[in-house]
Design an enzyme around this catalytic site. Structure first.
Site, mmCIF file in Angstrom:
data_model
loop_
_atom_site.group_PDB
_atom_site.id
_atom_site.type_symbol
_atom_site.label_atom_id
_atom_site.label_comp_id
_atom_site.label_asym_id
_atom_site.label_seq_id
_atom_site.Cartn_x
_atom_site.Cartn_y
_atom_site.Cartn_z
ATOM 1 N N HIS A 1 0.798 -1.231 0.000
ATOM 2 C CA HIS A 1 0.000 0.000 0.000
ATOM 3 C C HIS A 1 0.828 1.278 0.000
ATOM 4 O O HIS A 1 0.283 2.379 0.087
ATOM 5 C CB HIS A 1 -0.945 -0.017 1.223
ATOM 6 C CG HIS A 1 -2.143 0.847 1.079
ATOM 7 N ND1 HIS A 1 -2.401 1.931 1.907
ATOM 8 C CD2 HIS A 1 -3.162 0.805 0.193
ATOM 9 C CE1 HIS A 1 -3.528 2.500 1.542
ATOM 10 N NE2 HIS A 1 -4.007 1.836 0.515
ATOM 11 N N LYS B 1 2.992 4.467 -1.306
ATOM 12 C CA LYS B 1 2.853 5.348 -2.463
ATOM 13 C C LYS B 1 4.080 6.267 -2.462
ATOM 14 O O LYS B 1 3.958 7.491 -2.313
ATOM 15 C CB LYS B 1 1.581 6.211 -2.360
ATOM 16 C CG LYS B 1 0.271 5.432 -2.204
ATOM 17 C CD LYS B 1 -0.311 5.620 -0.849
ATOM 18 C CE LYS B 1 -1.722 5.100 -0.646
ATOM 19 N NZ LYS B 1 -2.127 3.865 -1.281
ATOM 20 N N ASP C 1 17.008 9.565 -7.573
ATOM 21 C CA ASP C 1 18.473 9.687 -7.477
ATOM 22 C C ASP C 1 18.991 9.438 -6.067
ATOM 23 O O ASP C 1 19.999 10.019 -5.652
ATOM 24 C CB ASP C 1 18.930 11.077 -7.965
ATOM 25 C CG ASP C 1 18.792 11.234 -9.471
ATOM 26 O OD1 ASP C 1 18.799 12.380 -9.954
ATOM 27 O OD2 ASP C 1 18.681 10.206 -10.162
#
Lengths: 256, 256
Positions: free
Chosen positions: B160, B162, B167
């Site tokens: 779940h 996000k 870099d």
């Protein structure tokens, strides 16, 4: 006489040099009571641990100190720290105010923690999503029953935030919906930050939503919503939605 | 002779004092090219704006500078900044690596941005949830087709997260699922932070998941998952889930 003057001047110069170098250390020593700002990240799924001790009445553990989790509790669960217990501690540190902006809220432990804060006199305000507040197991009804102010949307979109602000000082935000399923099963993250700028911006967002979800504007039947998450590939132009983004004042470092 | 010695000593002491005080300023002046760390929060829903200019080939806008969004584009959409365009800029700033840990990914603009980075030679790795990667409109298939490495879970719980790491230096994380529905309709937040400690911890989380989702361990039929979000009120003891939480080294301020 002149020699004496030079001796005095030299001594004064040396003294001045030493004082200028020592002064910052003295100031730091005087400020040695300064508190480190809290910055933490919690990853889930959380181990299932006993959190009863955290929900005791205030007075057993001074603010900022960790209440001991006793082994004498016979519940059979481990009594160590877990991501859930740390999240609860962050909430239960509230002494003045707690703003919750939560898509879904069904965790009984977190629900008890919020109701306990309300009983202690902390001003609790809750914003949630109108669809998910009505699902089986939601804690929202218990919060309302306890007298906590709860507002919800009536929009086409979801109120999908998952953040809390404690005492207008600590921001708790991440991917985690406050449900037992998520806490115990999902890979999630929750940031806990004492950060004046982020707190200010999230409080502004909360107040915007709080005012917009004015109960005097509620209609009886909320509009039907699109399905959650992965929607069909349709880009919709216009829609009149506002975008809100803020760039914070930043700290510096050497360019590498 | 002695007088001269004292004169020299006094002058030396004064010079030393001045040098010690001036030195930090000199060093700061030498380091005057330092760059401010990025800290930003994006709130959604985002205004729908044209993002085509952001997806042009590299070279038209040096790294770190904003490509001008032209009014000469005849698409009919506004060409100003929006939360989506700022999110895309943060992604497209990648020059070396991009780690994506996304529950759901169906936004065509963000999908194009990620594929563009892959074409530019940025090492892109993606972790996603096995249920949501298969939904209609998901960008995951296009990423795989382009040759981007994608791994997924086979757990009972949802992947779940996000978040993205650009870099190994910039963390992008929040409540937003990368879907058009969420971007255009939901109340969401995304933090963008150049923060060494948070980046390190999220990269560790990514690498843990990346290794765990080793394709050599895939079975053909993933286990059936519980429903997303608001689950029935059932606390499950045990489960063997690990809790991961990290308290970061913190900055200081005066105690108030």
């Amino acid at each position: 006489m002149k020699r004496l003057r030079w001796q005095v001047a030299a001594a004064a110069a040396v003294g001045l040099a030493l004082a200028l170098e020592v002064l910052p250390w003295v100031l730091r020593w005087l400020r040695s009571g300064r508190r480190r700002l809290r910055r933490e990240v919690l990853f889930f799924p959380s181990q299932v641990t006993c959190t009863e001790a955290l929900l005791r009445a205030r007075g057993e553990a001074p603010a900022g100190e960790q209440a001991a989790l006793p082994d004498c509790c016979l519940c059979g669960l481990p009594h160590g720290e877990s991501s859930l217990s740390r999240l609860m501690r962050a909430l239960l540190a509230a002494r003045v105010s707690l703003e919750l902006c939560l898509f879904a809220f069904s965790s009984p432990q977190l629900g008890r923690a919020v109701r306990l804060l309300h009983q202690r006199g902390v001003r609790v305000r809750v914003v949630t999503d109108c669809d998910y507040m009505a699902l089986n197991g939601s804690q929202i009804g218990l919060l309302r029953k306890a007298g906590i102010q709860v507002r919800h949307d009536q929009d086409l979109g979801y109120m999908h935030h998952k953040f809390a602000v404690v005492d207008r000082r600590v921001l708790i935000t991440g991917s985690l919906n406050w449900t037992t399923q998520a806490i115990q099963n999902n890979r999630e993250n929750v940031l806990i930050m004492e950060d004046d700028e982020y707190v200010r911006l999230f409080l502004e967002e909360f107040e915007r939503i709080w005012e917009e979800f004015d109960p005097t504007k509620y209609t009886f039947f909320p509009q039907k919503k699109k399905s959650h998450s992965c929607a069909p590939l349709v880009s919709r132009a216009g829609g009149g939605s506002l975008s809100w983004y803020r760039t914070l004042g930043t700290s510096s470092r050497n360019q590498t």
